[in-house]
Design a protein around this motif. Structure first.
Motif, short mmCIF file in Angstrom:
data_model
loop_
_atom_site.label_atom_id
_atom_site.label_comp_id
_atom_site.label_asym_id
_atom_site.label_seq_id
_atom_site.Cartn_x
_atom_site.Cartn_y
_atom_site.Cartn_z
N MET A 1 0.77 -1.16 -0.01
CA MET A 1 0.23 -0.03 0.04
C MET A 1 0.95 1.03 0.10
O MET A 1 1.81 1.42 0.76
CB MET A 1 -1.17 0.01 1.28
CG MET A 1 -1.97 1.13 1.29
SD MET A 1 -3.03 1.18 2.67
CE MET A 1 -4.02 -0.19 2.13
N VAL A 2 0.46 2.22 -0.77
CA VAL A 2 1.38 3.31 -0.97
C VAL A 2 1.03 4.23 0.47
O VAL A 2 -0.19 4.43 0.89
CB VAL A 2 0.93 4.17 -2.08
CG1 VAL A 2 1.04 5.59 -2.26
CG2 VAL A 2 1.13 3.73 -3.30
N VAL A 3 2.07 4.94 0.91
CA VAL A 3 1.81 5.74 2.25
C VAL A 3 1.78 7.27 1.61
O VAL A 3 2.98 7.47 1.08
CB VAL A 3 2.98 5.45 3.08
CG1 VAL A 3 2.95 6.49 4.25
CG2 VAL A 3 2.97 4.13 3.74
N PRO A 4 0.71 7.91 1.98
CA PRO A 4 0.65 9.23 1.33
C PRO A 4 1.90 10.23 2.01
O PRO A 4 1.98 10.25 3.25
CB PRO A 4 -0.67 9.88 1.70
CG PRO A 4 -1.58 8.62 1.85
CD PRO A 4 -0.40 7.64 2.40
N VAL A 5 2.44 10.93 1.14
CA VAL A 5 3.69 12.07 1.87
C VAL A 5 3.27 13.31 1.04
O VAL A 5 2.85 13.44 -0.06
CB VAL A 5 4.99 11.36 1.42
CG1 VAL A 5 5.44 10.08 2.20
CG2 VAL A 5 5.01 11.20 -0.04
N GLU A 6 3.97 14.31 1.74
CA GLU A 6 3.90 15.68 1.50
C GLU A 6 2.29 16.36 1.16
O GLU A 6 1.98 16.36 -0.10
CB GLU A 6 4.65 16.02 0.21
CG GLU A 6 6.22 15.65 0.50
CD GLU A 6 7.07 15.82 -0.87
OE1 GLU A 6 6.56 16.62 -1.38
OE2 GLU A 6 7.82 15.05 -0.83
N PHE A 7 1.73 16.46 2.27
CA PHE A 7 0.23 16.92 2.10
C PHE A 7 0.26 18.17 1.31
O PHE A 7 1.15 19.13 1.47
CB PHE A 7 -0.29 17.35 3.39
CG PHE A 7 -1.86 17.95 3.27
CD1 PHE A 7 -2.69 17.22 2.94
CD2 PHE A 7 -1.75 19.23 3.60
CE1 PHE A 7 -3.97 17.88 2.75
CE2 PHE A 7 -2.99 19.88 3.48
CZ PHE A 7 -4.19 19.37 3.09
N LYS A 8 -0.53 18.24 0.50
CA LYS A 8 -0.63 19.73 -0.68
C LYS A 8 -1.94 20.53 -0.31
O LYS A 8 -1.65 21.70 0.13
CB LYS A 8 -0.71 19.17 -2.05
CG LYS A 8 0.79 18.66 -2.70
CD LYS A 8 0.48 17.93 -3.81
CE LYS A 8 0.24 18.89 -4.97
NZ LYS A 8 0.08 18.20 -6.28
N LYS A 9 -3.04 19.94 -0.47
CA LYS A 9 -4.22 20.75 -0.45
C LYS A 9 -5.43 19.71 -0.03
O LYS A 9 -5.39 18.57 -0.38
CB LYS A 9 -4.32 21.43 -1.59
CG LYS A 9 -4.56 20.69 -2.78
CD LYS A 9 -4.62 21.44 -4.01
CE LYS A 9 -5.84 22.43 -4.21
NZ LYS A 9 -6.11 23.07 -5.47
N TYR A 10 -6.56 20.52 0.14
CA TYR A 10 -7.77 19.65 0.08
C TYR A 10 -8.71 20.01 -1.05
O TYR A 10 -8.74 21.38 -1.64
CB TYR A 10 -8.83 20.28 1.54
CG TYR A 10 -8.22 19.76 2.79
CD1 TYR A 10 -8.53 18.46 3.24
CD2 TYR A 10 -7.60 20.60 3.69
CE1 TYR A 10 -8.17 18.02 4.53
CE2 TYR A 10 -7.07 20.16 5.01
CZ TYR A 10 -7.14 18.94 5.20
OH TYR A 10 -7.04 18.61 6.74
N VAL A 11 -9.11 18.94 -1.69
CA VAL A 11 -9.95 19.47 -2.95
C VAL A 11 -11.66 19.17 -2.53
O VAL A 11 -11.81 18.16 -1.94
CB VAL A 11 -9.59 18.62 -3.80
CG1 VAL A 11 -10.74 18.63 -5.13
CG2 VAL A 11 -8.42 18.82 -4.25
N PRO A 12 -12.23 20.32 -2.43
CA PRO A 12 -13.71 20.08 -2.07
C PRO A 12 -14.44 19.12 -3.08
O PRO A 12 -14.33 19.47 -4.17
CB PRO A 12 -14.27 21.47 -1.71
CG PRO A 12 -13.33 22.42 -2.43
CD PRO A 12 -12.10 21.49 -2.52
N VAL A 13 -15.55 18.46 -2.32
CA VAL A 13 -16.17 17.61 -3.49
C VAL A 13 -17.74 17.87 -3.10
O VAL A 13 -18.61 18.22 -4.11
CB VAL A 13 -15.84 15.96 -3.29
CG1 VAL A 13 -16.62 15.54 -4.02
CG2 VAL A 13 -14.29 15.81 -3.59
N LEU A 14 -18.22 17.24 -1.80
CA LEU A 14 -19.43 17.33 -1.52
C LEU A 14 -20.29 16.76 -2.60
O LEU A 14 -21.31 17.53 -3.14
CB LEU A 14 -20.06 18.90 -1.08
CG LEU A 14 -21.10 19.03 -0.35
CD1 LEU A 14 -21.15 17.91 0.79
CD2 LEU A 14 -21.55 20.37 0.06
#
Length: 200
Positions: free
Chosen positions: A77-90
């Motif tokens: 499983m890929v481990v997420p690194v280097e948070f960039k941003k939130y993308v709103p969806v709703l």
């Protein structure tokens, strides 16, 4: 999902098994190509015939076919690194009084993390009408690998996380998220229920 390496009692390998083991691997690959992304199991009566014809235990054969269906879940499983941003969806989907919602996506340099929330109105205690929430498999297309990381909840609410790699584009317009109830062996009484949430 991962398994610990098998502890071997000895390192001896009968070289006469090599050609047989190679054929087994070749057949496993052929079966994977034919079935594609679907999961198929021989009917129980067919497994019984195989067991009798080849002098093997039915439970042994069932475990082999079950293990064959687990290959994708055994990939690292890929481990997420280097948070960039939130993308709103709703975006949401409703079915029989149950609402499935994707509110936002977390973007990382190497992956995206998506959250599926499931909400329903709980009936009276011990009622047969109470909703029994499912954990869903997520797929998008051949480009993205989608793995369920964790899921859980409380009365009337459940949340499930998915790691998607490579990361989704910041503009997710037009991307379709396909959520599907796991089939056998992961759920014996699977109804095959699935739904799609289109982003953008």
């Amino acid at each position: 999902m991962s398994f610990e390496p098998i502890e071997r009692t000895n390192s001896y390998y009968n070289e006469s098994l090599l050609s047989i083991d190679k054929k087994i691997c070749n057949l496993l690959n052929q079966r994977k190509v034919v079935q594609g992304k679907n999961i198929f199991f021989p009917p129980d009566e067919v497994v019984s015939c195989f067991a009798e014809e080849y002098d093997l235990q039915e439970e042994y054969l069932q475990s082999i076919f079950t293990t064959m269906a687990m290959e994708a879940s055994l990939k690292p499983m890929v481990v997420p690194v280097e948070f960039k941003k939130y993308v709103p969806v709703l975006k949401m989907y409703e079915n029989n009084g149950v609402i499935y919602t994707v509110t936002f996506i977390r973007q990382y340099a190497n992956a995206s993390v998506l959250y599926l929330d499931t909400d329903w109105e709980e009936a009276k205690e011990n009622s047969e009408d109470n909703y029994n929430p499912d954990l869903f498999e997520l797929s998008i297309n051949d480009i993205y690998d989608c793995r369920s990381e964790v899921g859980g909840g409380t009365t009337g609410h459940m949340s499930q996380n998915y790691i998607i790699s490579p990361s989704l584009p910041d503009d997710v317009s037009g991307i379709e998220l396909i959520f599907k109830e796991p089939g056998r062996p992961f759920k014996v009484n699977s109804t095959g229920f699935e739904f799609t949430i289109k982003l953008g």
